[in-house]
Design a protein around this motif. Structure first.
Motif, PDB file in Angstrom:
ATOM      1  N   LEU A 152       0.816  -1.211   0.000  1.00 15.33           N
ATOM      2  CA  LEU A 152       0.000   0.000   0.000  1.00 15.33           C
ATOM      3  C   LEU A 152       0.849   1.261   0.000  1.00 15.33           C
ATOM      4  CD1 LEU A 152      -2.758  -1.088   2.542  1.00 15.33           C
ATOM      5  CD2 LEU A 152      -3.018  -0.796   0.067  1.00 15.33           C
ATOM      6  N   GLY A 153       2.145   1.091  -0.038  1.00 13.98           N
ATOM      7  CA  GLY A 153       3.049   2.243  -0.027  1.00 13.98           C
ATOM      8  C   GLY A 153       4.474   1.776  -0.215  1.00 13.98           C
ATOM      9  N   GLU A 154       5.412   2.634   0.116  1.00 12.74           N
ATOM     10  CA  GLU A 154       6.822   2.315  -0.033  1.00 12.74           C
ATOM     11  C   GLU A 154       7.368   1.685   1.241  1.00 12.74           C
ATOM     12  OE1 GLU A 154       8.582   2.679  -2.875  1.00 12.74           O
ATOM     13  OE2 GLU A 154       6.669   3.295  -3.782  1.00 12.74           O
ATOM     14  N   ARG A 155       8.414   0.919   1.074  1.00 14.29           N
ATOM     15  CA  ARG A 155       9.097   0.322   2.215  1.00 14.29           C
ATOM     16  C   ARG A 155       9.831   1.401   3.000  1.00 14.29           C
ATOM     17  NH1 ARG A 155      14.488  -3.338   1.807  1.00 14.29           N
ATOM     18  NH2 ARG A 155      15.299  -1.234   1.498  1.00 14.29           N
ATOM     19  N   ALA A 156       9.806   1.291   4.329  1.00 12.03           N
ATOM     20  CA  ALA A 156      10.575   2.199   5.188  1.00 12.03           C
ATOM     21  C   ALA A 156      11.611   1.375   5.954  1.00 12.03           C
ATOM     22  CB  ALA A 156       9.656   2.928   6.160  1.00 12.03           C
ATOM     23  N   ARG A 157      12.737   1.999   6.273  1.00 13.06           N
ATOM     24  CA  ARG A 157      13.834   1.255   6.884  1.00 13.06           C
ATOM     25  C   ARG A 157      14.580   2.104   7.898  1.00 13.06           C
ATOM     26  NH1 ARG A 157      19.339   0.283   6.490  1.00 13.06           N
ATOM     27  NH2 ARG A 157      20.030  -1.912   6.420  1.00 13.06           N
ATOM     28  N   LEU A 158      15.021   1.464   8.967  1.00 20.66           N
ATOM     29  CA  LEU A 158      15.944   2.052   9.919  1.00 20.66           C
ATOM     30  C   LEU A 158      17.080   1.070  10.158  1.00 20.66           C
ATOM     31  CD1 LEU A 158      13.653   3.614  12.712  1.00 20.66           C
ATOM     32  CD2 LEU A 158      15.086   4.853  11.077  1.00 20.66           C
ATOM     33  N   LYS A 159      18.239   1.579  10.473  1.00 19.26           N
ATOM     34  CA  LYS A 159      19.364   0.719  10.802  1.00 19.26           C
ATOM     35  C   LYS A 159      19.078  -0.010  12.111  1.00 19.26           C
ATOM     36  CE  LYS A 159      24.383   0.821  11.437  1.00 19.26           C
ATOM     37  NZ  LYS A 159      25.599   1.690  11.476  1.00 19.26           N
ATOM     38  N   THR A 160      19.423  -1.284  12.163  1.00 21.39           N
ATOM     39  CA  THR A 160      19.241  -2.057  13.387  1.00 21.39           C
ATOM     40  C   THR A 160      20.124  -1.471  14.483  1.00 21.39           C
ATOM     41  OG1 THR A 160      18.773  -4.059  12.119  1.00 21.39           O
ATOM     42  CG2 THR A 160      19.409  -4.350  14.419  1.00 21.39           C
ATOM     43  N   PRO A 161      19.562  -1.206  15.660  1.00 20.15           N
ATOM     44  CA  PRO A 161      20.364  -0.625  16.749  1.00 20.15           C
ATOM     45  C   PRO A 161      21.525  -1.538  17.136  1.00 20.15           C
ATOM     46  CG  PRO A 161      18.013  -0.565  17.266  1.00 20.15           C
ATOM     47  CD  PRO A 161      18.167  -1.415  16.043  1.00 20.15           C
ATOM     48  N   SER A 162      22.564  -0.946  17.679  1.00 21.62           N
ATOM     49  CA  SER A 162      23.701  -1.701  18.190  1.00 21.62           C
ATOM     50  C   SER A 162      24.044  -1.204  19.592  1.00 21.62           C
ATOM     51  CB  SER A 162      24.909  -1.536  17.269  1.00 21.62           C
ATOM     52  OG  SER A 162      26.000  -2.283  17.735  1.00 21.62           O
ATOM     53  N   PRO A 163      23.921  -2.068  20.586  1.00 22.28           N
ATOM     54  CA  PRO A 163      23.541  -3.473  20.535  1.00 22.28           C
ATOM     55  C   PRO A 163      22.049  -3.629  20.226  1.00 22.28           C
ATOM     56  CG  PRO A 163      23.776  -2.809  22.812  1.00 22.28           C
ATOM     57  CD  PRO A 163      24.249  -1.649  21.981  1.00 22.28           C
ATOM     58  N   ALA A 164      21.717  -4.742  19.577  1.00 26.26           N
ATOM     59  CA  ALA A 164      20.336  -4.963  19.124  1.00 26.26           C
ATOM     60  C   ALA A 164      19.508  -5.656  20.211  1.00 26.26           C
ATOM     61  CB  ALA A 164      20.341  -5.790  17.846  1.00 26.26           C
ATOM     62  N   LYS A 165      19.404  -4.995  21.346  1.00 23.09           N
ATOM     63  CA  LYS A 165      18.612  -5.541  22.455  1.00 23.09           C
ATOM     64  C   LYS A 165      17.122  -5.325  22.177  1.00 23.09           C
ATOM     65  CE  LYS A 165      22.204  -4.966  25.975  1.00 23.09           C
ATOM     66  NZ  LYS A 165      22.342  -6.407  26.262  1.00 23.09           N
ATOM     67  N   PRO A 166      16.262  -6.135  22.807  1.00 21.94           N
ATOM     68  CA  PRO A 166      14.833  -6.053  22.510  1.00 21.94           C
ATOM     69  C   PRO A 166      14.240  -4.654  22.621  1.00 21.94           C
ATOM     70  CG  PRO A 166      15.274  -8.043  23.757  1.00 21.94           C
ATOM     71  CD  PRO A 166      16.564  -7.284  23.711  1.00 21.94           C
ATOM     72  N   GLU A 167      14.519  -3.933  23.687  1.00 19.21           N
ATOM     73  CA  GLU A 167      13.884  -2.631  23.860  1.00 19.21           C
ATOM     74  C   GLU A 167      14.302  -1.652  22.778  1.00 19.21           C
ATOM     75  OE1 GLU A 167      11.307   0.047  24.912  1.00 19.21           O
ATOM     76  OE2 GLU A 167      11.373  -1.991  25.754  1.00 19.21           O
ATOM     77  N   ALA A 168      15.566  -1.700  22.366  1.00 13.70           N
ATOM     78  CA  ALA A 168      16.039  -0.801  21.315  1.00 13.70           C
ATOM     79  C   ALA A 168      15.394  -1.150  19.973  1.00 13.70           C
ATOM     80  CB  ALA A 168      17.560  -0.889  21.202  1.00 13.70           C
ATOM     81  N   VAL A 169      15.272  -2.436  19.674  1.00  8.68           N
ATOM     82  CA  VAL A 169      14.636  -2.856  18.427  1.00  8.68           C
ATOM     83  C   VAL A 169      13.150  -2.515  18.455  1.00  8.68           C
ATOM     84  CG1 VAL A 169      14.005  -4.861  17.027  1.00  8.68           C
ATOM     85  CG2 VAL A 169      16.330  -4.651  17.933  1.00  8.68           C
ATOM     86  N   MET A 170      12.499  -2.731  19.599  1.00  9.98           N
ATOM     87  CA  MET A 170      11.074  -2.407  19.728  1.00  9.98           C
ATOM     88  C   MET A 170      10.848  -0.912  19.528  1.00  9.98           C
ATOM     89  SD  MET A 170       9.389  -5.262  20.521  1.00  9.98           S
ATOM     90  CE  MET A 170       8.098  -5.125  21.723  1.00  9.98           C
ATOM     91  N   ALA A 171      11.744  -0.091  20.039  1.00 10.78           N
ATOM     92  CA  ALA A 171      11.612   1.357  19.870  1.00 10.78           C
ATOM     93  C   ALA A 171      11.747   1.739  18.391  1.00 10.78           C
ATOM     94  CB  ALA A 171      12.666   2.078  20.711  1.00 10.78           C
ATOM     95  N   ALA A 172      12.658   1.082  17.681  1.00 16.84           N
ATOM     96  CA  ALA A 172      12.824   1.366  16.256  1.00 16.84           C
ATOM     97  C   ALA A 172      11.578   0.964  15.475  1.00 16.84           C
ATOM     98  CB  ALA A 172      14.051   0.621  15.715  1.00 16.84           C
ATOM     99  N   ILE A 173      10.999  -0.194  15.824  1.00 19.10           N
ATOM    100  CA  ILE A 173       9.762  -0.631  15.164  1.00 19.10           C
ATOM    101  C   ILE A 173       8.637   0.359  15.437  1.00 19.10           C
ATOM    102  CG2 ILE A 173       7.963  -2.402  15.147  1.00 19.10           C
ATOM    103  CD1 ILE A 173      10.175  -4.457  15.703  1.00 19.10           C
ATOM    104  N   ALA A 174       8.517   0.794  16.678  1.00 20.74           N
ATOM    105  CA  ALA A 174       7.468   1.750  17.040  1.00 20.74           C
ATOM    106  C   ALA A 174       7.627   3.054  16.261  1.00 20.74           C
ATOM    107  CB  ALA A 174       7.498   2.018  18.546  1.00 20.74           C
ATOM    108  N   LYS A 175       8.862   3.485  16.076  1.00 25.44           N
ATOM    109  CA  LYS A 175       9.112   4.723  15.310  1.00 25.44           C
ATOM    110  C   LYS A 175       8.693   4.542  13.847  1.00 25.44           C
ATOM    111  CE  LYS A 175      12.836   7.891  13.917  1.00 25.44           C
ATOM    112  NZ  LYS A 175      11.990   9.072  14.098  1.00 25.44           N
ATOM    113  N   LEU A 176       9.057   3.419  13.258  1.00 29.01           N
ATOM    114  CA  LEU A 176       8.668   3.153  11.870  1.00 29.01           C
ATOM    115  C   LEU A 176       7.152   3.050  11.747  1.00 29.01           C
ATOM    116  CD1 LEU A 176      11.388   0.499  10.982  1.00 29.01           C
ATOM    117  CD2 LEU A 176      11.093   2.698   9.827  1.00 29.01           C
TER     118      LEU A 176
END
Length: 251
Positions: A48-72
């Protein structure tokens, strides 16, 4: 989010539920070792639109990845549910391995936590499984491998997934695993020519092991493949790791 009139107690409105299902919008999420990607899909699995992307956080701990998903997710139009491809073993929405992310993902209730974060139903599967759902024909024995940060694998028989196939860390050759020989670190260390020779040996070995009818090769490192593929093998686009997410909502 979809809003529906609540049916009377003990009288489920099955017709309304079916209508909502046909109109549902899915946020497809792909968690990778180097990038986190999302795209919106209609009920048929079309973008339904274009793909969006963010760099995987480092370290890729759950809370950091979850925050990136929430932002996207916050930057997307409204959606009703989400599908997630995760680089590790997943059972019942819980992640059990995550070699290319962080050890804190072991026994992590990803589906439950992301449901709370996104305020919608969430289903999770291995990322290679989702790539496979997007690639396969549904006929015969079909093997999917993904070449990215690590090495992913999925096996299908007449369109049915053989769950939790994890070849990445099985011994391949010279006392090393498929991932140690074919992951991104190996490619950077030995170079494209030697990496392609290893890939040919892996294809030969997997062909003898599974006797597959078709092999699909996905992932970001497919751009480095120079060897000639046999007629029953094909490189598939990386976006299938998102588009295949609609399969998690097919009953």
């Amino acid at each position: 989010m979809l809003t529906t009139k609540q049916p009377a107690p003990n009288q489920p409105d099955t017709q309304k539920a079916a209508t909502d299902q046909k109109a549902a919008v899915t946020l497809a999420i792909d968690i990778g070792g180097s990038g986190i990607k999302v795209i919106l899909l209609d009920a048929a699995g079309q973008p339904l639109g274009e793909r969006a992307r963010l760099k995987t956080p480092s370290p890729a701990k759950p809370e950091a990845v979850m925050a990136a998903i929430a932002k996207l997710a916050a930057d997307q139009p409204a959606f009703d549910r989400a599908s997630v491809g995760f680089p590790g073993v997943v059972r019942h929405g819980i992640t059990y391995t995550a070699v290319n992310l962080d050890k804190s993902w072991v026994n992590y209730p990803l589906a439950e936590r992301l449901t709370q974060r996104l305020n919608c139903p969430v289903r999770v599967a291995n990322d290679a499984d989702i790539q496979g759902f997007g690639a396969i024909s549904g006929e015969g024995v079909e093997l999917v491998i993904t070449l990215g940060t690590g090495f992913g694998s999925a096996l299908f028989v007449n369109g049915h997934l053989v769950p939790n196939l994890e070849m990445a860390h099985h011994r391949f050759r010279k006392a090393e695993s498929y991932e140690e020989q074919l992951g991104r670190a190996a490619l950077e260390r030995v170079g494209k020519e030697k990496w392609n020779r290893r890939l040919q040996k892996a294809m030969d070995s997997l062909g003898h092991l599974f006797n597959y009818d078709h092999l699909y090769i996905g992932g970001g490192e497919t751009k480095h493949i120079t060897l000639k593929l046999p007629p029953n093998a094909a490189i598939v686009p990386n976006v299938l790791g998102l588009l295949g997410g609609i399969a998690l909502w097919r009953e």
